[in-house]
Scaffold this motif. Structure first.
Motif, PDB file in Angstrom:
ATOM      1  N   LEU A   8       0.839  -1.183   0.000  1.00 27.87           N
ATOM      2  CA  LEU A   8       0.000   0.000   0.000  1.00 27.87           C
ATOM      3  C   LEU A   8       0.877   1.237   0.000  1.00 27.87           C
ATOM      4  O   LEU A   8       1.653   1.465   0.922  1.00 27.87           O
ATOM      5  CB  LEU A   8      -0.915   0.003   1.224  1.00 27.87           C
ATOM      6  N   VAL A   9       0.762   2.029  -1.050  1.00 29.09           N
ATOM      7  CA  VAL A   9       1.497   3.277  -1.145  1.00 29.09           C
ATOM      8  C   VAL A   9       0.474   4.388  -1.322  1.00 29.09           C
ATOM      9  O   VAL A   9      -0.319   4.373  -2.261  1.00 29.09           O
ATOM     10  CB  VAL A   9       2.480   3.273  -2.338  1.00 29.09           C
ATOM     11  N   PHE A  10       0.499   5.345  -0.423  1.00 30.46           N
ATOM     12  CA  PHE A  10      -0.496   6.395  -0.450  1.00 30.46           C
ATOM     13  C   PHE A  10       0.127   7.699  -0.916  1.00 30.46           C
ATOM     14  O   PHE A  10       1.191   8.103  -0.460  1.00 30.46           O
ATOM     15  CB  PHE A  10      -1.117   6.593   0.942  1.00 30.46           C
ATOM     16  N   ASP A  11      -0.550   8.348  -1.839  1.00 32.60           N
ATOM     17  CA  ASP A  11      -0.151   9.659  -2.318  1.00 32.60           C
ATOM     18  C   ASP A  11      -0.830  10.702  -1.435  1.00 32.60           C
ATOM     19  O   ASP A  11      -2.052  10.719  -1.305  1.00 32.60           O
ATOM     20  CB  ASP A  11      -0.588   9.823  -3.770  1.00 32.60           C
ATOM     21  N   GLU A  12      -0.035  11.578  -0.828  1.00 28.18           N
ATOM     22  CA  GLU A  12      -0.595  12.562   0.090  1.00 28.18           C
ATOM     23  C   GLU A  12      -1.675  13.400  -0.566  1.00 28.18           C
ATOM     24  O   GLU A  12      -2.685  13.742   0.040  1.00 28.18           O
ATOM     25  CB  GLU A  12       0.509  13.474   0.634  1.00 28.18           C
ATOM     26  N   LYS A  13      -1.498  13.733  -1.865  1.00 30.98           N
ATOM     27  CA  LYS A  13      -2.469  14.578  -2.546  1.00 30.98           C
ATOM     28  C   LYS A  13      -3.809  13.871  -2.712  1.00 30.98           C
ATOM     29  O   LYS A  13      -4.857  14.510  -2.734  1.00 30.98           O
ATOM     30  CB  LYS A  13      -1.926  15.001  -3.906  1.00 30.98           C
ATOM     31  N   THR A  14      -3.786  12.545  -2.868  1.00 31.50           N
ATOM     32  CA  THR A  14      -5.033  11.810  -3.087  1.00 31.50           C
ATOM     33  C   THR A  14      -5.676  11.373  -1.784  1.00 31.50           C
ATOM     34  O   THR A  14      -6.852  11.024  -1.772  1.00 31.50           O
ATOM     35  CB  THR A  14      -4.777  10.573  -3.967  1.00 31.50           C
ATOM     36  N   THR A  15      -4.905  11.341  -0.686  1.00 33.17           N
ATOM     37  CA  THR A  15      -5.466  10.893   0.585  1.00 33.17           C
ATOM     38  C   THR A  15      -5.909  12.033   1.485  1.00 33.17           C
ATOM     39  O   THR A  15      -6.654  11.819   2.430  1.00 33.17           O
ATOM     40  CB  THR A  15      -4.447  10.030   1.361  1.00 33.17           C
ATOM     41  N   ARG A  16      -5.461  13.244   1.206  1.00 35.53           N
ATOM     42  CA  ARG A  16      -5.894  14.386   2.008  1.00 35.53           C
ATOM     43  C   ARG A  16      -7.365  14.672   1.755  1.00 35.53           C
ATOM     44  O   ARG A  16      -7.888  14.443   0.662  1.00 35.53           O
ATOM     45  CB  ARG A  16      -5.064  15.632   1.678  1.00 35.53           C
ATOM     46  N   HIS A  17      -8.035  15.183   2.754  1.00 33.36           N
ATOM     47  CA  HIS A  17      -9.433  15.555   2.582  1.00 33.36           C
ATOM     48  C   HIS A  17      -9.558  16.737   1.627  1.00 33.36           C
ATOM     49  O   HIS A  17      -8.715  17.632   1.611  1.00 33.36           O
ATOM     50  CB  HIS A  17     -10.048  15.952   3.927  1.00 33.36           C
ATOM     51  N   SER A  18     -10.640  16.737   0.861  1.00 35.34           N
ATOM     52  CA  SER A  18     -10.948  17.895   0.030  1.00 35.34           C
ATOM     53  C   SER A  18     -11.527  18.996   0.911  1.00 35.34           C
ATOM     54  O   SER A  18     -11.878  18.763   2.077  1.00 35.34           O
ATOM     55  CB  SER A  18     -11.951  17.511  -1.050  1.00 35.34           C
ATOM     56  N   VAL A  19     -11.656  20.184   0.350  1.00 35.72           N
ATOM     57  CA  VAL A  19     -12.233  21.299   1.105  1.00 35.72           C
ATOM     58  C   VAL A  19     -13.660  20.969   1.525  1.00 35.72           C
ATOM     59  O   VAL A  19     -14.067  21.209   2.673  1.00 35.72           O
ATOM     60  CB  VAL A  19     -12.206  22.592   0.264  1.00 35.72           C
ATOM     61  N   GLY A  20     -14.422  20.396   0.616  1.00 38.35           N
ATOM     62  CA  GLY A  20     -15.797  20.022   0.936  1.00 38.35           C
ATOM     63  C   GLY A  20     -15.873  19.002   2.050  1.00 38.35           C
ATOM     64  O   GLY A  20     -16.742  19.088   2.936  1.00 38.35           O
ATOM     65  N   GLU A  21     -14.978  18.015   2.032  1.00 35.47           N
ATOM     66  CA  GLU A  21     -14.949  17.006   3.083  1.00 35.47           C
ATOM     67  C   GLU A  21     -14.588  17.626   4.432  1.00 35.47           C
ATOM     68  O   GLU A  21     -15.149  17.261   5.470  1.00 35.47           O
ATOM     69  CB  GLU A  21     -13.948  15.908   2.719  1.00 35.47           C
ATOM     70  N   ASP A  22     -13.633  18.551   4.407  1.00 34.24           N
ATOM     71  CA  ASP A  22     -13.245  19.222   5.655  1.00 34.24           C
ATOM     72  C   ASP A  22     -14.396  20.046   6.228  1.00 34.24           C
ATOM     73  O   ASP A  22     -14.641  20.039   7.433  1.00 34.24           O
ATOM     74  CB  ASP A  22     -12.030  20.121   5.414  1.00 34.24           C
ATOM     75  N   VAL A  23     -15.098  20.760   5.362  1.00 35.66           N
ATOM     76  CA  VAL A  23     -16.219  21.592   5.821  1.00 35.66           C
ATOM     77  C   VAL A  23     -17.302  20.712   6.439  1.00 35.66           C
ATOM     78  O   VAL A  23     -17.785  20.977   7.552  1.00 35.66           O
ATOM     79  CB  VAL A  23     -16.798  22.422   4.658  1.00 35.66           C
ATOM     80  N   LEU A  24     -17.690  19.652   5.722  1.00 38.08           N
ATOM     81  CA  LEU A  24     -18.730  18.762   6.233  1.00 38.08           C
ATOM     82  C   LEU A  24     -18.262  18.053   7.494  1.00 38.08           C
ATOM     83  O   LEU A  24     -19.031  17.879   8.456  1.00 38.08           O
ATOM     84  CB  LEU A  24     -19.113  17.733   5.169  1.00 38.08           C
TER      85      LEU A  24
END
Length: 210
Positions: A8-24
């Motif tokens: 499992l290799v995670f890309d920080e850009k793809t695993t970070r929450h989006s702005v919408g996810e953070d707001v919700l």
């Protein structure tokens, strides 16, 4: 060639929450936490941290919880800027404001006729713990001892939940000066429950969303 299994290799850009996810996430977490604190207030119980101090001072002075919660947490913003940066600090200030605001909403639209204090204390702490966990996972906190606990966790790896448990038990013991001892016993059990939620679910490096 030996197959070692999937990696499992995670890309920080793809695993970070989006702005919408953070707001919700912040809205959900602060609403949940504030509802838990509302149940505690209705049960005449306390919990740990600055939320517990706010409840405690509210019982003693009749000052509204939302006012005390906002004022008590402001000095900790300096520590947040110094140790955690502006992004974390701004998210925390927003979370504090939302908890204060939702507290007014609960008091206005949710009228409790009768509430079993044991249920209210345990359910309130459980809800507050879940809400706080959500806020943590979206890059913020509810201020106060939460900031100290996250700073300690980042510096030493000592889990935030255990640090909060130490502080929280001290606050709960201080409640003996204001509320009857049976309420303090229930509050202590509730504070342990809240921090178990954090200690068992918020471990460094486990959650990849942030």
């Amino acid at each position: 060639m030996t197959d070692t299994g999937p990696s499992l290799v995670f890309d920080e850009k793809t695993t970070r929450h989006s702005v919408g996810e953070d707001v919700l996430g912040m809205l959900t977490g602060t609403f949940t936490a504030s509802f838990g604190l509302f149940l505690l207030n209705a049960s005449h119980a306390v919990t740990g941290g600055t939320a517990g101090l706010s409840l405690l001072l509210g019982f003693a002075s009749e000052v509204p919880f939302w006012v005390l919660f906002a004022v008590i947490n402001l000095p900790f913003a300096v520590l947040a800027v110094w140790k955690k940066g502006w992004d974390f600090t701004l998210r925390t200030l927003v979370a504090i404001a939302l908890v204060s605001g939702f507290s007014v909403v609960h008091e206005t639209f949710f009228v409790i006729g009768e509430l079993n204090p044991v249920y209210g204390t345990l359910a309130g702490n459980l809800m507050a713990g879940i809400g706080l966990l959500i806020v943590f996972r979206h890059g913020g906190s509810l201020g106060g001892f939460n900031i100290v606990a996250l700073v300690v966790q980042d510096a030493t790896g000592f889990r935030a939940g255990w640090t909060l448990m130490i502080f929280d038990l001290l606050v709960v013991l201080a409640a003996l000066l204001v509320v009857p001892w049976p309420n303090v016993v229930m509050s202590a059990a509730g504070a342990v429950l809240l921090n178990l939620v954090l200690a068992l679910n918020h471990r460094p490096g486990r959650y990849i969303g942030r």
